[in-house]
Motif scaffolding. Structure first.
Motif, PDB file in Angstrom:
ATOM      1  N   GLU A 168       0.835  -1.214   0.000  1.00 35.66           N
ATOM      2  CA  GLU A 168       0.000   0.000   0.000  1.00 35.66           C
ATOM      3  C   GLU A 168       0.863   1.254   0.000  1.00 35.66           C
ATOM      4  O   GLU A 168       0.525   2.246  -0.651  1.00 35.66           O
ATOM      5  CB  GLU A 168      -0.939   0.003   1.207  1.00 35.66           C
ATOM      6  N   VAL A 175       2.237   1.712  -3.579  1.00 36.33           N
ATOM      7  CA  VAL A 175       1.171   2.134  -4.488  1.00 36.33           C
ATOM      8  C   VAL A 175       0.823   3.599  -4.260  1.00 36.33           C
ATOM      9  O   VAL A 175       0.666   4.378  -5.208  1.00 36.33           O
ATOM     10  CB  VAL A 175      -0.073   1.240  -4.286  1.00 36.33           C
ATOM     11  N   GLU A 181      -2.385   5.589 -12.118  1.00 32.70           N
ATOM     12  CA  GLU A 181      -2.842   4.200 -12.076  1.00 32.70           C
ATOM     13  C   GLU A 181      -3.785   3.944 -13.243  1.00 32.70           C
ATOM     14  O   GLU A 181      -4.774   4.659 -13.439  1.00 32.70           O
ATOM     15  CB  GLU A 181      -3.543   3.917 -10.757  1.00 32.70           C
ATOM     16  N   SER A 240      -5.791  -2.150 -11.874  1.00 32.72           N
ATOM     17  CA  SER A 240      -5.392  -2.825 -10.643  1.00 32.72           C
ATOM     18  C   SER A 240      -6.200  -4.102 -10.489  1.00 32.72           C
ATOM     19  O   SER A 240      -7.294  -4.242 -11.046  1.00 32.72           O
ATOM     20  CB  SER A 240      -5.596  -1.919  -9.423  1.00 32.72           C
ATOM     21  N   ASP A 241      -5.648  -5.009  -9.765  1.00 33.09           N
ATOM     22  CA  ASP A 241      -6.306  -6.260  -9.433  1.00 33.09           C
ATOM     23  C   ASP A 241      -5.885  -6.592  -8.009  1.00 33.09           C
ATOM     24  O   ASP A 241      -5.190  -5.802  -7.371  1.00 33.09           O
ATOM     25  CB  ASP A 241      -5.883  -7.350 -10.418  1.00 33.09           C
ATOM     26  N   ASP A 242      -6.265  -7.719  -7.530  1.00 32.82           N
ATOM     27  CA  ASP A 242      -5.927  -8.088  -6.164  1.00 32.82           C
ATOM     28  C   ASP A 242      -4.419  -8.227  -6.013  1.00 32.82           C
ATOM     29  O   ASP A 242      -3.813  -9.160  -6.539  1.00 32.82           O
ATOM     30  CB  ASP A 242      -6.617  -9.411  -5.807  1.00 32.82           C
ATOM     31  N   ILE A 279      -1.956  -6.183  -7.190  1.00 34.83           N
ATOM     32  CA  ILE A 279      -1.074  -5.666  -8.238  1.00 34.83           C
ATOM     33  C   ILE A 279      -1.681  -4.396  -8.829  1.00 34.83           C
ATOM     34  O   ILE A 279      -2.901  -4.309  -9.032  1.00 34.83           O
ATOM     35  CB  ILE A 279      -0.834  -6.728  -9.340  1.00 34.83           C
ATOM     36  N   HIS A 280      -0.837  -3.395  -9.029  1.00 37.74           N
ATOM     37  CA  HIS A 280      -1.260  -2.126  -9.624  1.00 37.74           C
ATOM     38  C   HIS A 280      -0.352  -1.799 -10.798  1.00 37.74           C
ATOM     39  O   HIS A 280       0.861  -2.009 -10.731  1.00 37.74           O
ATOM     40  CB  HIS A 280      -1.211  -0.995  -8.591  1.00 37.74           C
ATOM     41  N   TYR A 283       1.430   0.886 -19.720  1.00 40.76           N
ATOM     42  CA  TYR A 283       1.926   1.104 -18.369  1.00 40.76           C
ATOM     43  C   TYR A 283       3.444   0.989 -18.396  1.00 40.76           C
ATOM     44  O   TYR A 283       4.016   0.305 -19.235  1.00 40.76           O
ATOM     45  CB  TYR A 283       1.324   0.125 -17.358  1.00 40.76           C
ATOM     46  N   ARG A 330       4.894  -1.454 -12.675  1.00 37.08           N
ATOM     47  CA  ARG A 330       3.865  -2.212 -11.964  1.00 37.08           C
ATOM     48  C   ARG A 330       4.391  -2.616 -10.596  1.00 37.08           C
ATOM     49  O   ARG A 330       5.577  -2.906 -10.434  1.00 37.08           O
ATOM     50  CB  ARG A 330       3.392  -3.428 -12.741  1.00 37.08           C
ATOM     51  N   ARG A 356       3.597  -5.153  -7.338  1.00 38.46           N
ATOM     52  CA  ARG A 356       2.863  -6.340  -6.896  1.00 38.46           C
ATOM     53  C   ARG A 356       3.166  -6.593  -5.415  1.00 38.46           C
ATOM     54  O   ARG A 356       4.280  -6.352  -4.957  1.00 38.46           O
ATOM     55  CB  ARG A 356       3.283  -7.554  -7.726  1.00 38.46           C
TER      56      ARG A 356
END
Length: 315
Positions: free
Chosen positions: A18, A21, A32, A35-37, A39-40, A51, A54, A56
């Protein structure tokens, strides 16, 4: 000139997810895009690249390089490169296929001689880029990545012979070598080191003024530590400002990286020249590493081998 066209993105895994990010999507000036669970994906406002960075979430509370992504001209180029690498014993992570990351595209991944994961892809859908305002002080793209290696010559040979990179310059004693795959002086560099690690990742700003404005914003945020700068390198002629980010990686703001002609002849530079502050009022102050480090050798990055070597990231 090369079998890859440009540096597309760098992926890092971090324990303080966090925090990273928030930093890169905030004060560092990236945007941004998906994003997924855990990973941004971050783009740069001035770049059509889907992008460029990234982040993770690390599963074991350790920082690591996930992968380095390069662009290729076509699906045919991707297929031929994968075939050629496989036929010479290079270990592939996966065969060429459609990508399910932002922007899609077609690509494959493999391990370089040190065990880094490298992706080469084509046909990635571009983002809508905008003109970054003068003195906005945010990145307009990804400039380069420098890796540290105890197998410098082997790594250099791989990127030269397999991917077609061309030597632009080197520091005396081959302390560091700078490699290009297009007209930009370097998008990849290799530093001598007793361990295998990421040295730093550099983000391009549109001018020296923007670089300094961005650096001032980052310093006011207090979550990162200035490492080195401001100054101007001899090899590449680029202005620089380095920071330890909140999770301990080294990221650079850079501007005015040299563009070189096809007939360019590689040159040797003295390490001391890299430390010099450019003359004039725009750049002032000490151009030397912080934390008693050596030039271009971030001490936080060279204590142990990257734990991500020879391990394919889950995404």
């Amino acid at each position: 000139m090369a079998r890859v066209t440009h540096l597309r993105y760098v992926g890092m895994a971090v324990p303080d997810f966090e925090e990273a990010v928030s930093f890169y999507g905030g004060v560092w000036g990236l945007t941004e895009v998906a994003s997924d669970d855990g990973i941004h994906f971050f783009g740069a406002e001035g770049s059509p690249e889907q992008y460029i960075y990234r982040v993770r979430r690390s599963s074991d509370e350790r920082r690591r390089l996930d992968l380095i992504g390069f662009g290729a001209e076509s699906t045919e180029t991707v297929d031929q490169l994968a075939s050629d690498l496989s036929s010479t014993g290079v270990r592939l992570v996966n065969e060429p296929a459609q990508l399910d990351t932002p922007g899609g595209g077609y690509g494959f991944r493999f391990f370089d001689p040190d065990g880094r994961v490298v992706e080469v892809s084509s046909d990635v859908a571009p983002r809508s880029a905008r003109a970054v305002a003068e003195r906005e002080g945010i990145p307009v793209g990804l400039s380069h990545i420098v890796v540290s290696s105890p197998n410098q010559e082997k790594v250099e040979e791989f990127y030269r012979e397999k991917l077609g990179f061309v030597l632009s310059d080197w520091l005396r004693g081959r302390f560091m070598t700078f490699w290009r795959c297009n007209a930009v002086h370097h998008s990849f560099a290799v530093a001598q080191s007793p361990v295998t690690a990421v040295n730093h990742v550099a983000f391009e700003l549109s001018s020296i003024d923007d670089m300094l404005r961005g650096a001032g914003r980052v310093m006011q945020d207090k979550r990162s530590t200035p490492m080195w700068g401001p100054g101007r390198h001899s090899a590449g002629d680029n202005a620089f400002y380095y920071f330890f980010d909140p999770v301990g990686n080294v990221s650079e703001y850079t501007a005015e990286v040299e563009r070189v002609p096809e007939e360019w002849q590689p040159r040797e530079h003295d390490v001391a020249d890299v430390w010099q502050v450019a003359p004039g009022p725009q750049l002032s102050g000490p151009a030397r590493p912080g934390n008693a480090g050596e030039p271009d050798r971030p001490p936080a990055e060279l204590r142990e081998n990257d734990p991500g070597l020879w391990v394919a990231p889950p995404v």
